[in-house]
Write a protein that holds these residues in place. Sequence first.
Motif, PDB file in Angstrom:
ATOM      1  N   ILE A  80       0.847  -1.197   0.000  1.00 48.45           N
ATOM      2  CA  ILE A  80       0.000   0.000   0.000  1.00 48.45           C
ATOM      3  C   ILE A  80       0.882   1.247   0.000  1.00 48.45           C
ATOM      4  O   ILE A  80       0.495   2.301  -0.482  1.00 48.45           O
ATOM      5  CB  ILE A  80      -0.923   0.000   1.246  1.00 48.45           C
ATOM      6  CG1 ILE A  80      -1.767  -1.273   1.249  1.00 48.45           C
ATOM      7  CG2 ILE A  80      -1.817   1.225   1.265  1.00 48.45           C
ATOM      8  CD1 ILE A  80      -2.529  -1.507   2.535  1.00 48.45           C
ATOM      9  N   VAL A 103     -10.531   8.700 -10.936  1.00 46.73           N
ATOM     10  CA  VAL A 103     -10.736   7.241 -10.934  1.00 46.73           C
ATOM     11  C   VAL A 103      -9.908   6.609  -9.824  1.00 46.73           C
ATOM     12  O   VAL A 103     -10.411   5.810  -9.019  1.00 46.73           O
ATOM     13  CB  VAL A 103     -10.328   6.628 -12.304  1.00 46.73           C
ATOM     14  CG1 VAL A 103     -10.215   5.102 -12.217  1.00 46.73           C
ATOM     15  CG2 VAL A 103     -11.315   7.013 -13.389  1.00 46.73           C
ATOM     16  N   TYR A 104      -8.634   6.993  -9.764  1.00 43.94           N
ATOM     17  CA  TYR A 104      -7.728   6.368  -8.792  1.00 43.94           C
ATOM     18  C   TYR A 104      -7.945   6.906  -7.372  1.00 43.94           C
ATOM     19  O   TYR A 104      -7.751   6.188  -6.405  1.00 43.94           O
ATOM     20  CB  TYR A 104      -6.271   6.534  -9.250  1.00 43.94           C
ATOM     21  CG  TYR A 104      -6.019   5.806 -10.547  1.00 43.94           C
ATOM     22  CD1 TYR A 104      -6.098   4.420 -10.607  1.00 43.94           C
ATOM     23  CD2 TYR A 104      -5.751   6.497 -11.726  1.00 43.94           C
ATOM     24  CE1 TYR A 104      -5.912   3.742 -11.797  1.00 43.94           C
ATOM     25  CE2 TYR A 104      -5.551   5.828 -12.926  1.00 43.94           C
ATOM     26  CZ  TYR A 104      -5.636   4.449 -12.947  1.00 43.94           C
ATOM     27  OH  TYR A 104      -5.459   3.773 -14.130  1.00 43.94           O
ATOM     28  N   ARG A 106     -10.765   7.562  -6.081  1.00 43.11           N
ATOM     29  CA  ARG A 106     -11.866   6.758  -5.553  1.00 43.11           C
ATOM     30  C   ARG A 106     -11.406   5.331  -5.246  1.00 43.11           C
ATOM     31  O   ARG A 106     -11.748   4.769  -4.203  1.00 43.11           O
ATOM     32  CB  ARG A 106     -13.006   6.716  -6.568  1.00 43.11           C
ATOM     33  CG  ARG A 106     -13.739   8.047  -6.671  1.00 43.11           C
ATOM     34  CD  ARG A 106     -14.611   8.116  -7.901  1.00 43.11           C
ATOM     35  NE  ARG A 106     -15.122   9.457  -8.095  1.00 43.11           N
ATOM     36  CZ  ARG A 106     -16.408   9.788  -8.062  1.00 43.11           C
ATOM     37  NH1 ARG A 106     -17.312   8.861  -7.858  1.00 43.11           N
ATOM     38  NH2 ARG A 106     -16.784  11.033  -8.238  1.00 43.11           N
ATOM     39  N   ALA A 107     -10.634   4.757  -6.178  1.00 38.55           N
ATOM     40  CA  ALA A 107     -10.166   3.368  -5.980  1.00 38.55           C
ATOM     41  C   ALA A 107      -9.286   3.248  -4.742  1.00 38.55           C
ATOM     42  O   ALA A 107      -9.344   2.238  -4.037  1.00 38.55           O
ATOM     43  CB  ALA A 107      -9.409   2.894  -7.210  1.00 38.55           C
ATOM     44  N   TYR A 108      -8.487   4.265  -4.473  1.00 36.73           N
ATOM     45  CA  TYR A 108      -7.560   4.196  -3.340  1.00 36.73           C
ATOM     46  C   TYR A 108      -8.217   4.651  -2.025  1.00 36.73           C
ATOM     47  O   TYR A 108      -7.562   4.691  -0.981  1.00 36.73           O
ATOM     48  CB  TYR A 108      -6.310   5.058  -3.600  1.00 36.73           C
ATOM     49  CG  TYR A 108      -5.502   4.626  -4.820  1.00 36.73           C
ATOM     50  CD1 TYR A 108      -5.637   3.363  -5.378  1.00 36.73           C
ATOM     51  CD2 TYR A 108      -4.600   5.499  -5.428  1.00 36.73           C
ATOM     52  CE1 TYR A 108      -4.923   2.982  -6.498  1.00 36.73           C
ATOM     53  CE2 TYR A 108      -3.860   5.119  -6.553  1.00 36.73           C
ATOM     54  CZ  TYR A 108      -4.039   3.861  -7.079  1.00 36.73           C
ATOM     55  OH  TYR A 108      -3.328   3.478  -8.193  1.00 36.73           O
ATOM     56  N   GLY A 109      -9.489   5.046  -2.130  1.00 41.05           N
ATOM     57  CA  GLY A 109     -10.213   5.435  -0.923  1.00 41.05           C
ATOM     58  C   GLY A 109      -9.708   6.710  -0.291  1.00 41.05           C
ATOM     59  O   GLY A 109      -9.750   6.870   0.927  1.00 41.05           O
ATOM     60  N   LYS A 152      -1.263   8.478  -3.728  1.00 41.57           N
ATOM     61  CA  LYS A 152      -1.510   7.915  -2.395  1.00 41.57           C
ATOM     62  C   LYS A 152      -0.409   8.270  -1.396  1.00 41.57           C
ATOM     63  O   LYS A 152      -0.273   7.605  -0.380  1.00 41.57           O
ATOM     64  CB  LYS A 152      -1.609   6.389  -2.530  1.00 41.57           C
ATOM     65  CG  LYS A 152      -2.809   5.815  -1.836  1.00 41.57           C
ATOM     66  CD  LYS A 152      -2.853   4.321  -2.001  1.00 41.57           C
ATOM     67  CE  LYS A 152      -3.807   3.723  -1.004  1.00 41.57           C
ATOM     68  NZ  LYS A 152      -3.755   2.268  -1.017  1.00 41.57           N
TER      69      LYS A 152
END
Lengths: 305, 266
Positions: A80, A103-104, A106-109, A152
Amino acid sequence: MKQEESGKYVLRTENLTKIYGSQRAVNAVNMHVKKGDIYGFIGKNGAGKSTLMKMVAGLVAPDEGKIELFGSSDIEKQRIRIGSLIEAPGLYHGMTAKENLEVYRRAYGITDRNVVNDTLDLIGLKDTGKKKVGKFSMGMKQRLGIAIALLKSPDFLILDEPINGLDPMGIHEIRDFLTTLNREKNITMIISSHILGELSKIATAYGIIRNGELVDEFSAKELSVRCRRCQKLVVDQVERAVNILEEELQIKEFDVPEASVIRIYEHLDDAKEINHRLMLAGIEIKESYLAGQDLESYFMERIGD
Amino acid sequence: MINLLHSELYKLRKSKSYKVAAVLSVLFVLFTYALFGIMQNMGTGSGNPGTMEIVQKLSGIGIMDIMKQMFANCNAIIFATIFMCIFVINDYSSGAIKNFVGKGYRREEVYLAKFFVTELGAVTLYLLVAVSVLVVGIAYFGTEQLTGAFWTDFGNYLTMQILYLTGYTAINVFVCAMARNMASGVLISVLGIMMFSGPILNGLDYFLGFLGADFGISQYWIMSVISNCPVADIPSGFIVQSGIVAGGWLVAAMTGGMILFSKRDI
């Protein structure tokens, strides 16, 4: 792996191996990336760079060996903390740069919506507006790929050929950007690149891979020593020659890298005189020449070109 | 998983292939009605005996026949298939899939998130086609057909077709994840699954019959139940049998896809 030792490494691999058919794409690699390093990963096309990076990033499963990330063997959890750009940046060409990052995000929260604009700003793509990624230049796509890797806030960046397709100005900007990230945010990086001269401007450590095997690992300091200009001598009696250099000629800066080879790093203008004194002592000089490489030719020699 | 679904839904919302498939589906419904109108108008003129026979047959057609034309003859599914192939394979061909794997999610979760949202996209395309058939049908035929029995048949038929679609989507997503290449993915889906699977399986049925077997394998294939589903008064036996076929393919293809995705290098 010893616990106290592994703590200083962001990445350690032990006999890491990947086999495709009968070919060992990566063969028993023991790699060491220290915290804070910018690790220049060098090798020819097909040498195994991308495969190794993919194994570390979790895209390819190793056949043998171990990976340790941030001192832990629980690599799924530790991954992570990795941001990666391996081979092509995975972009949606029908979307804008902002939409791609969305997009990412949202995917990575990531709950903070400002992250998207902040990252675009950081990477210099804030003004691309509604322009679709499909219409971006190669350099802009690479930047966006790096932006995704950074989204991230990773502690460890894996960048495979990040300056591919960039113009000299773009290369300069990315180089400065990566150096700043490393220094200010303390992000450790592995960077592979064919542009060795550029890599040598930012890397603090190096690994050289040849035919799937990690043939050498060294720091930037060691590299400068290795590339230093010197008088290289191939003689028949190394011990006697060393005595004469030390005792008679008062030369301190030299080493003996191989059984019959001496490298002298000082008094380079007096090479003739040194040879003369050695011959007078009955030492046969098989070869004597001034050596010293620029970084690029040193790497080329090591990677097997 | 929730985050991945959130992200996939965003991609679906932004997907050009989804929007194009939706527009084409509606246009195809309009085209079908227009073709029907032209054929009916021909009935008022003269024509050769063959043509007049077709025209006479067309005169009894209603909204449910257009539904059958759209679903059983695979017109709706072809647009859904094109959408699915582009939506799934784009992640592989662009390399974007690398940005989802190894980010703290299990690979099975990454696959399932994609699968569920692809299912959602396909189902909404089906609903759009059904609504278009209904709305244009009312405009064309009037409201005379809209009896209680019609609504029962319409609801049952659409429900069954959506059930089959879920099984078909599982197979298609699995094929796309395996192919990872737009050209081969579309080719296998459209030609392999849709167009040639029926004749091949019928041929196998014939061969098995020749060998003395008293069962046909074609009835267990998803495309067969899609085509064979009656538009009215669906027998309960067929509902159960086709439900098992659809469910079986859904579970088998979804599980196969997850296993494939979890093992394969990216």
